[in-house]
Enzyme design. Structure first.
Site, PDB file in Angstrom:
ATOM      1  N   CYS A 112       6.179  -0.102   0.195  1.00  9.94           N
ATOM      2  CA  CYS A 112       8.514  -0.907   0.342  1.00  9.94           C
ATOM      3  C   CYS A 112       9.000   0.119  -0.527  1.00  9.94           C
ATOM      4  O   CYS A 112       9.196  -0.312  -1.655  1.00  9.94           O
ATOM      5  CB  CYS A 112       8.419  -2.478   0.618  1.00  9.94           C
ATOM      6  SG  CYS A 112      10.520  -3.215   0.904  1.00  9.94           S
ATOM      7  N   CYS A 160      12.345  -2.213  -1.744  1.00  9.84           N
ATOM      8  CA  CYS A 160      11.977  -3.162  -2.666  1.00  9.84           C
ATOM      9  C   CYS A 160      10.728  -3.680  -2.921  1.00  9.84           C
ATOM     10  O   CYS A 160       9.679  -2.971  -3.400  1.00  9.84           O
ATOM     11  CB  CYS A 160      13.267  -4.838  -1.925  1.00  9.84           C
ATOM     12  SG  CYS A 160      13.359  -5.512  -0.569  1.00  9.84           S
ATOM     13  N   SER A 161      10.348  -5.140  -1.827  1.00 14.35           N
ATOM     14  CA  SER A 161       8.853  -5.581  -1.661  1.00 14.35           C
ATOM     15  C   SER A 161       8.540  -6.021  -0.503  1.00 14.35           C
ATOM     16  O   SER A 161       7.619  -7.830   0.122  1.00 14.35           O
ATOM     17  CB  SER A 161       8.737  -6.686  -2.830  1.00 14.35           C
ATOM     18  OG  SER A 161       8.965  -7.397  -2.861  1.00 14.35           O
ATOM     19  N   CYS A 162       9.138  -6.086   0.868  1.00 12.43           N
ATOM     20  CA  CYS A 162       9.310  -6.077   1.955  1.00 12.43           C
ATOM     21  C   CYS A 162       7.058  -6.260   2.387  1.00 12.43           C
ATOM     22  O   CYS A 162       6.971  -4.989   2.206  1.00 12.43           O
ATOM     23  CB  CYS A 162       9.678  -5.335   3.205  1.00 12.43           C
ATOM     24  SG  CYS A 162      11.511  -5.604   3.252  1.00 12.43           S
TER      25      CYS A 162
END
Length: 206
Positions: A114, A117-119
């Site tokens: 991702c 961000c941090s999906c």
């Protein structure tokens, strides 16, 4: 959208050794303050973390993979509509509403990142590891995917095409690893035990 990468210099990066981010430190401080004031039960917090790490964790994804390996009809549904097929096994909800499964083959290896961000697909993989959220991984997975995968101990042959999939809030990806050779007689439970979180992200091959 997939980005295909075939070559790139290998750069050293020690995954998981990033210092805590400002946000992580603030969350920890807020958590400590709320516990101190009696607003939050620390046991309840531990239970939530345990739930995502162990119950709503990589073992769920491993079950999906094992079912796909052992049931061709299920695999077909998984590749056609991953969200619905995963829900068949009871794994659904927030962070997993729009799933896409990408399959590793002898000629293609998939890697999930991702970049924004941090999906991450919580229902099938649990909480994202620290390195997945780090800026170096998020940038280098696109620029030098072979180098990143090599740092996890997997050296891909030059002829294998690497595809990088960028998860977003709208779509989250899960890698379907190749079934290991010599596992034809294994039960679905035994197959699930072979599946790793990193294999479903694509940083390693099983």
């Amino acid at each position: 959208m997939a980005h295909d990468h075939h070559d790139g210099d290998h750069h050293h990066h020690d995954h998981g050794q990033e210092p805590p981010s400002d946000m992580a430190l603030r969350v920890k401080a807020l958590e400590s303050l709320m516990v101190e004031k009696g607003l939050v039960d620390p046991d309840a917090l531990d239970a939530i973390v345990d739930h995502f790490e162990h119950k709503v964790g990589p073992r769920n994804g491993a079950r999906v993979v094992a079912r796909a390996w052992s049931d061709p009809a299920y695999k077909a549904r998984l590749m056609e509509d991953a969200t619905s097929a995963i829900a068949e096994l009871g794994y659904a909800g927030g962070q997993g509403d729009h799933m896409v499964v990408v399959e590793n083959t002898p000629a293609v290896h998939n890697l999930v990142v991702c970049t924004l961000c941090s999906c991450y697909p919580w229902p099938v993989l649990g909480l994202p590891p620290v390195w997945y959220k780090s800026a170096p991984y998020r940038s280098r997975a696109v620029i030098d995917p072979r180098g990143v995968i090599a740092e996890f101990g997997t050296k891909l042959p030059d002829e294998v095409e690497v595809r990088v999939w960028d998860s977003t809030a709208e779509i989250r990806y899960l890698v379907l690893p190749e079934r290991p050779a010599g596992t034809e007689e294994l039960s679905e439970d035994d197959l699930a035990a072979l599946v790793t979180r990193n294999g479903m992200i694509g940083t390693e091959r099983l």
